[in-house]
Design an enzyme around this catalytic site. Structure first.
Site, PDB file in Angstrom:
ATOM      1  N   ASN A  96       0.830  -1.208   0.000  1.00  0.00           N
ATOM      2  CA  ASN A  96       0.000   0.000   0.000  1.00  0.00           C
ATOM      3  C   ASN A  96       0.865   1.259   0.000  1.00  0.00           C
ATOM      4  O   ASN A  96       1.819   1.346   0.765  1.00  0.00           O
ATOM      5  CB  ASN A  96      -0.947  -0.006   1.202  1.00  0.00           C
ATOM      6  CG  ASN A  96      -1.863  -1.214   1.163  1.00  0.00           C
ATOM      7  OD1 ASN A  96      -1.980  -1.892   0.142  1.00  0.00           O
ATOM      8  ND2 ASN A  96      -2.497  -1.500   2.289  1.00  0.00           N
ATOM      9  N   HIS A 111       6.071  -0.637  -2.492  1.00  0.00           N
ATOM     10  CA  HIS A 111       5.624   0.067  -3.706  1.00  0.00           C
ATOM     11  C   HIS A 111       5.682   1.578  -3.525  1.00  0.00           C
ATOM     12  O   HIS A 111       5.105   2.337  -4.312  1.00  0.00           O
ATOM     13  CB  HIS A 111       4.208  -0.374  -4.095  1.00  0.00           C
ATOM     14  CG  HIS A 111       4.152  -1.792  -4.561  1.00  0.00           C
ATOM     15  ND1 HIS A 111       2.986  -2.511  -4.635  1.00  0.00           N
ATOM     16  CD2 HIS A 111       5.120  -2.646  -4.962  1.00  0.00           C
ATOM     17  CE1 HIS A 111       3.254  -3.734  -5.062  1.00  0.00           C
ATOM     18  NE2 HIS A 111       4.537  -3.846  -5.269  1.00  0.00           N
ATOM     19  N   CYS A 136      16.614  20.470 -10.520  1.00  0.00           N
ATOM     20  CA  CYS A 136      16.969  20.357 -11.940  1.00  0.00           C
ATOM     21  C   CYS A 136      15.810  20.721 -12.861  1.00  0.00           C
ATOM     22  O   CYS A 136      15.930  20.617 -14.090  1.00  0.00           O
ATOM     23  CB  CYS A 136      17.465  18.941 -12.246  1.00  0.00           C
ATOM     24  SG  CYS A 136      16.130  17.736 -12.292  1.00  0.00           S
ATOM     25  N   THR A 193      -4.529  -9.026  -0.021  1.00  0.00           N
ATOM     26  CA  THR A 193      -3.814  -8.916  -1.290  1.00  0.00           C
ATOM     27  C   THR A 193      -4.168 -10.079  -2.219  1.00  0.00           C
ATOM     28  O   THR A 193      -4.368 -11.212  -1.750  1.00  0.00           O
ATOM     29  CB  THR A 193      -2.286  -8.852  -1.107  1.00  0.00           C
ATOM     30  OG1 THR A 193      -1.661  -8.739  -2.385  1.00  0.00           O
ATOM     31  CG2 THR A 193      -1.737 -10.071  -0.372  1.00  0.00           C
ATOM     32  N   PRO A 237     -11.370 -12.259   2.022  1.00  0.00           N
ATOM     33  CA  PRO A 237     -12.676 -12.878   1.729  1.00  0.00           C
ATOM     34  C   PRO A 237     -12.617 -13.776   0.500  1.00  0.00           C
ATOM     35  O   PRO A 237     -13.478 -14.619   0.309  1.00  0.00           O
ATOM     36  CB  PRO A 237     -13.587 -11.670   1.484  1.00  0.00           C
ATOM     37  CG  PRO A 237     -12.888 -10.511   2.095  1.00  0.00           C
ATOM     38  CD  PRO A 237     -11.418 -10.808   1.982  1.00  0.00           C
ATOM     39  N   ALA A 293     -10.544  -7.826   6.859  1.00  0.00           N
ATOM     40  CA  ALA A 293      -9.369  -7.698   7.734  1.00  0.00           C
ATOM     41  C   ALA A 293      -9.679  -6.975   9.037  1.00  0.00           C
ATOM     42  O   ALA A 293      -9.168  -7.353  10.100  1.00  0.00           O
ATOM     43  CB  ALA A 293      -8.261  -6.958   6.979  1.00  0.00           C
TER      44      ALA A 293
HETATM   45  N1  APR Z   1     -10.303  -7.357   4.047  1.00  0.00           N
HETATM   46  C1  APR Z   1      -9.390  -8.235   3.534  1.00  0.00           C
HETATM   47  N2  APR Z   1      -9.184  -8.407   2.196  1.00  0.00           N
HETATM   48  C2  APR Z   1      -9.960  -7.684   1.364  1.00  0.00           C
HETATM   49  C3  APR Z   1     -10.940  -6.764   1.826  1.00  0.00           C
HETATM   50  C4  APR Z   1     -11.093  -6.629   3.235  1.00  0.00           C
HETATM   51  N3  APR Z   1     -11.973  -5.778   3.755  1.00  0.00           N
HETATM   52  N4  APR Z   1     -11.535  -6.190   0.739  1.00  0.00           N
HETATM   53  C5  APR Z   1     -10.942  -6.746  -0.364  1.00  0.00           C
HETATM   54  N5  APR Z   1     -10.007  -7.639   0.018  1.00  0.00           N
HETATM   55  C6  APR Z   1      -9.109  -8.421  -0.820  1.00  0.00           C
HETATM   56  C7  APR Z   1      -9.676  -8.768  -2.196  1.00  0.00           C
HETATM   57  O1  APR Z   1     -10.375  -9.992  -2.146  1.00  0.00           O
HETATM   58  C8  APR Z   1      -8.404  -8.887  -3.018  1.00  0.00           C
HETATM   59  O2  APR Z   1      -7.896 -10.219  -2.931  1.00  0.00           O
HETATM   60  O3  APR Z   1      -7.994  -7.609  -1.068  1.00  0.00           O
HETATM   61  C9  APR Z   1      -7.411  -7.962  -2.308  1.00  0.00           C
HETATM   62  C10 APR Z   1      -7.083  -6.670  -3.051  1.00  0.00           C
HETATM   63  O4  APR Z   1      -6.306  -7.029  -4.144  1.00  0.00           O
HETATM   64  P1  APR Z   1      -5.743  -5.943  -5.179  1.00  0.00           P
HETATM   65  O5  APR Z   1      -6.789  -4.980  -5.494  1.00  0.00           O
HETATM   66  O6  APR Z   1      -5.125  -6.711  -6.286  1.00  0.00           O
HETATM   67  O7  APR Z   1      -4.633  -5.178  -4.339  1.00  0.00           O
HETATM   68  P2  APR Z   1      -3.132  -5.621  -4.049  1.00  0.00           P
HETATM   69  O8  APR Z   1      -3.010  -7.094  -3.902  1.00  0.00           O
HETATM   70  O9  APR Z   1      -2.645  -4.792  -2.951  1.00  0.00           O
HETATM   71  O10 APR Z   1      -2.413  -5.168  -5.411  1.00  0.00           O
HETATM   72  C11 APR Z   1      -1.041  -5.254  -5.475  1.00  0.00           C
HETATM   73  O11 APR Z   1      -0.938  -4.085  -7.541  1.00  0.00           O
HETATM   74  O12 APR Z   1      -2.019  -2.461  -8.663  1.00  0.00           O
HETATM   75  C12 APR Z   1      -0.852  -2.767  -8.039  1.00  0.00           C
HETATM   76  O13 APR Z   1       0.734  -1.400  -6.986  1.00  0.00           O
HETATM   77  C13 APR Z   1      -0.580  -1.835  -6.885  1.00  0.00           C
HETATM   78  O14 APR Z   1       0.154  -2.372  -4.664  1.00  0.00           O
HETATM   79  C14 APR Z   1      -0.754  -2.727  -5.665  1.00  0.00           C
HETATM   80  C15 APR Z   1      -0.457  -4.096  -6.211  1.00  0.00           C
END
Ligand code: APR
Length: 258
Positions: free
Chosen positions: A87, A106, A162, A202, A228, A245
């Site tokens: 994040n 990131h 710069c 994630t 979830p 979470a």
């Molecule tokens: N609690 C737990 N998990 C959750 C919740 C919640 N309230 N709401 C959604 N999720 C889960 C979703 O099911 C999904 O698996 O969080 C995940 C979010 O996934 P992404 O949107 O892909 O985010 P992330 O994994 O952080 O993405 C990774 O990709 O776009 C790039 O740089 C950006 O850091 C990011 C990276």
């Protein structure tokens, strides 16, 4: 206890910050190749800045939730602890995780850095404390003018050193991760197997997230997935918690801390 926590956008979802690939995620409606790549920035820096400013404002108006607070509590209660977050918001930091116990792999959305030289400005962050430290220590008057430049909503900020275009301090698709941050993760992993590994919110889209989770939990450590939905890590997890979470993490931390 030795603990590694890996988080993604899902942990900030309950603070009102959209995820990327979840329902209503950013990448459902927006094209990452138009917003989160060096090519996109070269093509249309105003469009990219408008989007990052919108996100900065949304994060400023957000608050850490119970998931961020639970992870901060676990960090305080644990001898050897590292949080690796994907994040770019500062909600983990605002929940009290000290910088030395966190890797922001990131980057940081509130950092503004030069797209050419190594000037960077930490910005005001999400909470209204005074301007943060700069890599280059200008006088306070100069700091105010830098802050004013970077905080103004219209213009495209330029590097005060710069004069090249400045950009948000995040890692875009196709860009290298920070060598320094990678070394910090490797140092922690080299420090020995963990007792517990928590992966929360994630999609584990990036191989390094899966690699770190599996290496840290290789000697039978508990690998707890809080999400979830199913992810590529689910089949390796010793415990699957299919809950939001902010609901699950306070309970899990209570169990671990007692
Ligand atoms: N609690 C737990 N998990 C959750 C919740 C919640 N309230 N709401 C959604 N999720 C889960 C979703 O099911 C999904 O698996 O969080 C995940 C979010 O996934 P992404 O949107 O892909 O985010 P992330 O994994 O952080 O993405 C990774 O990709 O776009 C790039 O740089 C950006 O850091 C990011 C990276």
């Amino acid at each position: 206890m030795r603990v590694l926590v890996l988080t993604g956008a899902g942990v900030s979802a309950e603070s009102g910050i959209p995820t990327f690939r979840g329902k209503d995620g950013y990448w459902r409606n927006l094209d990452p190749t138009k917003l989160a790549t060096p090519e996109a920035f070269a093509r249309d820096p105003q469009l990219v800045w408008d989007w990052y400013r919108e996100r900065r404002e949304r994060i400023r108006n957000a608050r850490p939730n119970a998931a961020h607070e639970a992870i901060a509590r676990l960090a305080r209660a644990t001898d050897e602890f590292l949080l690796v977050t994907q994040n770019v918001d500062d909600l983990h930091a605002r929940a009290g995780i000290p910088a030395e116990r966190m890797v922001r792999i990131h980057g940081d959305i509130f950092v503004t850095r030069c797209s050419r030289c190594d000037f960077s400005y930490a910005g005001r962050g999400g909470s209204p404390e005074p301007p943060g430290a700069c890599a280059v220590q200008p006088t306070y008057g100069r700091l105010r003018s830098i802050a004013a430049t970077f905080e103004k909503d219209a213009d495209l900020p330029r590097c005060p050193e710069c004069h090249a275009l400045a950009r948000p301090g995040v890692v875009w698709f196709g860009e290298q991760l920070s060598r320094n941050e990678l070394e910090r993760v490797e140092d922690f992993l080299d420090g020995g197997a963990c007792d517990v590994v928590i992966v929360a919110g994630t999609t584990a889209t990036f191989g390094y997230i899966i690699d770190w989770a599996l290496r840290a939990s290789q000697d039978g450590a508990g690998l707890i997935e809080v999400n979830p939905e199913e992810t590529p890590l689910s089949r390796f997890a010793t415990r699957l918690v299919r809950e939001p979470a902010a609901i699950a993490l306070p309970r899990i931390v209570d169990e671990l801390a007692n």
